[in-house]
Design an enzyme around this catalytic site. Structure first.
Site, PDB file in Angstrom:
ATOM      1  N   HIS A  72      47.191  46.009  26.262  1.00  0.00           N
ATOM      2  CA  HIS A  72      46.117  46.917  26.695  1.00  0.00           C
ATOM      3  C   HIS A  72      46.459  48.335  26.256  1.00  0.00           C
ATOM      4  CE1 HIS A  72      43.906  44.548  30.042  1.00  0.00           C
ATOM      5  NE2 HIS A  72      44.368  43.718  29.123  1.00  0.00           N
ATOM      6  N   TYR A 196      40.772  50.730  37.985  1.00  0.00           N
ATOM      7  CA  TYR A 196      41.238  51.225  39.282  1.00  0.00           C
ATOM      8  C   TYR A 196      40.063  51.980  39.890  1.00  0.00           C
ATOM      9  CZ  TYR A 196      46.163  50.309  38.024  1.00  0.00           C
ATOM     10  OH  TYR A 196      47.356  49.719  37.689  1.00  0.00           O
ATOM     11  N   PRO A 288      52.205  48.768  44.771  1.00  0.00           N
ATOM     12  CA  PRO A 288      51.885  48.196  43.449  1.00  0.00           C
ATOM     13  C   PRO A 288      50.880  49.000  42.618  1.00  0.00           C
ATOM     14  CG  PRO A 288      50.816  46.948  45.189  1.00  0.00           C
ATOM     15  CD  PRO A 288      51.692  47.948  45.873  1.00  0.00           C
ATOM     16  N   LYS A 292      54.797  49.311  38.851  1.00  0.00           N
ATOM     17  CA  LYS A 292      56.159  49.653  38.415  1.00  0.00           C
ATOM     18  C   LYS A 292      57.252  48.692  38.890  1.00  0.00           C
ATOM     19  CE  LYS A 292      55.448  53.088  35.856  1.00  0.00           C
ATOM     20  NZ  LYS A 292      54.682  52.199  34.980  1.00  0.00           N
ATOM     21  N   TYR A 380      52.480  55.605  33.205  1.00  0.00           N
ATOM     22  CA  TYR A 380      51.931  54.254  33.357  1.00  0.00           C
ATOM     23  C   TYR A 380      52.520  53.302  32.325  1.00  0.00           C
ATOM     24  CZ  TYR A 380      48.647  50.646  34.728  1.00  0.00           C
ATOM     25  OH  TYR A 380      48.114  49.478  35.210  1.00  0.00           O
TER      26      TYR A 380
HETATM   27  C1  PHB Z   1      48.109  42.812  38.427  1.00  0.00           C
HETATM   28  O1  PHB Z   1      47.461  42.456  37.430  1.00  0.00           O
HETATM   29  O2  PHB Z   1      48.596  41.974  39.212  1.00  0.00           O
HETATM   30  C2  PHB Z   1      48.296  44.247  38.707  1.00  0.00           C
HETATM   31  C3  PHB Z   1      47.830  45.183  37.789  1.00  0.00           C
HETATM   32  C4  PHB Z   1      47.992  46.527  38.044  1.00  0.00           C
HETATM   33  C5  PHB Z   1      48.604  46.931  39.213  1.00  0.00           C
HETATM   34  C6  PHB Z   1      49.089  46.016  40.118  1.00  0.00           C
HETATM   35  C7  PHB Z   1      48.924  44.653  39.869  1.00  0.00           C
HETATM   36  O3  PHB Z   1      48.727  48.256  39.467  1.00  0.00           O
END
Ligand code: PHB
Ligand code: APR
Length: 391
Positions: A72, A196, A288, A292, A380
């Site tokens: 990505h 997000y 989460p 990280k 990130y």
């Molecule tokens: C996930 O795909 O499980 C995932 C992606 C981004 C995050 C946390 C979990 O910030």
């Protein structure tokens, strides 16, 4: 039984450590409380930083990740009725993330360790650590494993950190007044990239595992129970929180797994006591939101491998002595980033309109300033492994 490095826990930290040590000719035994099936099926996060991907490739365990992982080059921040792309290719050229489930990394590492003749003992729930100051050893099921050093890779709820005498560790933590409800659904992702989304009803995250499987998370109250969340309620809430920009429609499909996770920030310092070295979640937890957790575990284990390789090659404890301090520089950077992403995107106390304004103002800044967006992107995709080293 005897080995050079006794490893407690067969999560990503313990397994990768065992593999990297093997590549340096160092022997280890991994003791895992749960079954192989359990650790391979446990659904966790799925974002690999560039450095994690590079390390897995260099270590020869990246074949399936390269074939099935999804690179990505950006993420979307969605709020106030609009989506804003954080474009990694422009902001941090040459660096990206790969979406590949943590349990797939675990499966690949277990397969490789076993193929190389590695010793992983599953279903040993009664591991105890002894004599951490000198001649350490582990006991389990009536057996004794002598080792030069112990690596505590047994996660937040493991036995390693509590084996350190009281008063030795300093603990820093923050709890959050919400949890995440996660689901996997058999439906193609509704967007090519992660979303997000911050809205009045709470945070939601659109992620994925493959072209056929989507992964979603919802901010829920900290005491939520899965029983409160029948499928229709989950989809209704995901629609309400994600269908907030013109033209976006959420594709729905059968939910194949669901989980709840607490949100916590936690650091124990130092990450070493005597001959016990902590790595990964055993020493630190991040919420989460910044993706990280796994990447920090990988960075710890990389440093521990280098330190042990130096020790066995030259007898020097130089890198072992600086292990904790070196890890903690990255750990605290990730602590800040994860706390920041979390407080930026979640719905906080209803009675805090001031906090809400601050969030909006900062989101506006991140999505309109190249410098602010670069800071987000750089953190990130992951800071380089030598981050924090002063020349
Ligand atoms: C996930 O795909 O499980 C995932 C992606 C981004 C995050 C946390 C979990 O910030
Ligand atoms: N004895 C042996 N093994 C244990 C014990 C114990 N007493 N307690 C826990 N374990 C095992 C767990 O069953 C698990 O398989 O230790 C392993 C720890 O793995 P993780 O919790 O995945 O931790 P880690 O390897 O540090 O991985 C980094 O960061 O944010 C997270 O999702 C991310 O889980 C990932 C983690």
């Amino acid at each position: 039984m005897r080995t050079q490095v006794g490893i407690v826990g067969a999560g990503p930290a313990g397994l990768l450590l065992s593999h990297l040590l093997h590549l340096r000719g160092i022997d280890s035994v991994v003791l895992e409380a749960r079954s192989r099936e359990y650790v391979e099926q446990r659904v966790r996060a799925g974002v690999l930083e560039q450095g994690t991907v590079d390390l897995l490739n260099e270590a020869g365990v990246g074949d399936r990740m390269r074939a099935e992982g999804l690179p990505h080059h950006g993420i979307e921040l969605r709020y106030g009725g609009a989506g804003h792309r954080i474009a990694f290719e422009r902001l941090v050229p040459g660096r990206a993330i790969t979406v590949y489930g943590q349990q797939e990394v675990v499966k690949d590492l277990i397969a490789r360790r076993l193929a190389d003749g590695g010793r992983i003992l599953f279903d040993v729930p009664d591991v105890a650590l002894h004599s951490l100051e000198k001649d350490p050893y582990l006991t389990f099921q009536g057996e004794r494993l002598d080792c030069d050093v112990i690596a505590g890779c047994d996660g937040f709820h493991g036995v390693s950190r509590p084996s350190i005498p009281e008063g030795v560790l300093s603990v820093f933590q923050r709890d959050y007044p919400f949890a995440w409800l996660g689901i996997l659904a058999r439906v193609p992702p509704s967007s090519e990239e992660l979303i997000y989304s911050r809205g009045d009803r709470g945070f939601a995250l659109h992620s994925m595992r493959s072209p056929e499987i989507s992964r979603f998370y919802l901010q829920v109250p900290p005491d939520a129970s899965l029983d409160d969340w029948p499928d229709e309620r989950i989809w209704a809430e995901l629609r309400a929180r994600l269908e907030t920009v013109p033209g976006f429609a959420l594709a729905e499909g059968p939910i194949i797994s669901r989980d709840l996770s607490a949100m916590r920030s936690f650091v124990a310092e130092p990450m070493r006591h005597g001959n016990l070295y902590l790595a990964g979640d055993a020493a630190h937890i991040v919420p989460p939101t910044g993706a990280k957790g796994l990447n920090l575990a990988v960075a710890d284990v990389r440093l521990l491998t280098a330190a042990l390789a130096e020790f066995y090659a030259t007898g020097s404890t130089g890198l072992l002595d600086t292990y904790s301090a070196s890890c903690l520089k990255r750990v605290w950077r990730a602590q800040h980033f994860s706390w920041w992403m979390t407080t930026l995107l979640h719905t906080l106390d209803d009675d805090d309109p001031y906090g809400r304004r601050l969030q909006t103002s900062h989101l506006d800044y991140v999505t309109s300033s190249e410098a602010a967006a670069t800071t987000l992107a750089e953190n990130y995709v992951g800071l380089p492994f030598d981050f924090g080293d002063h020349p």
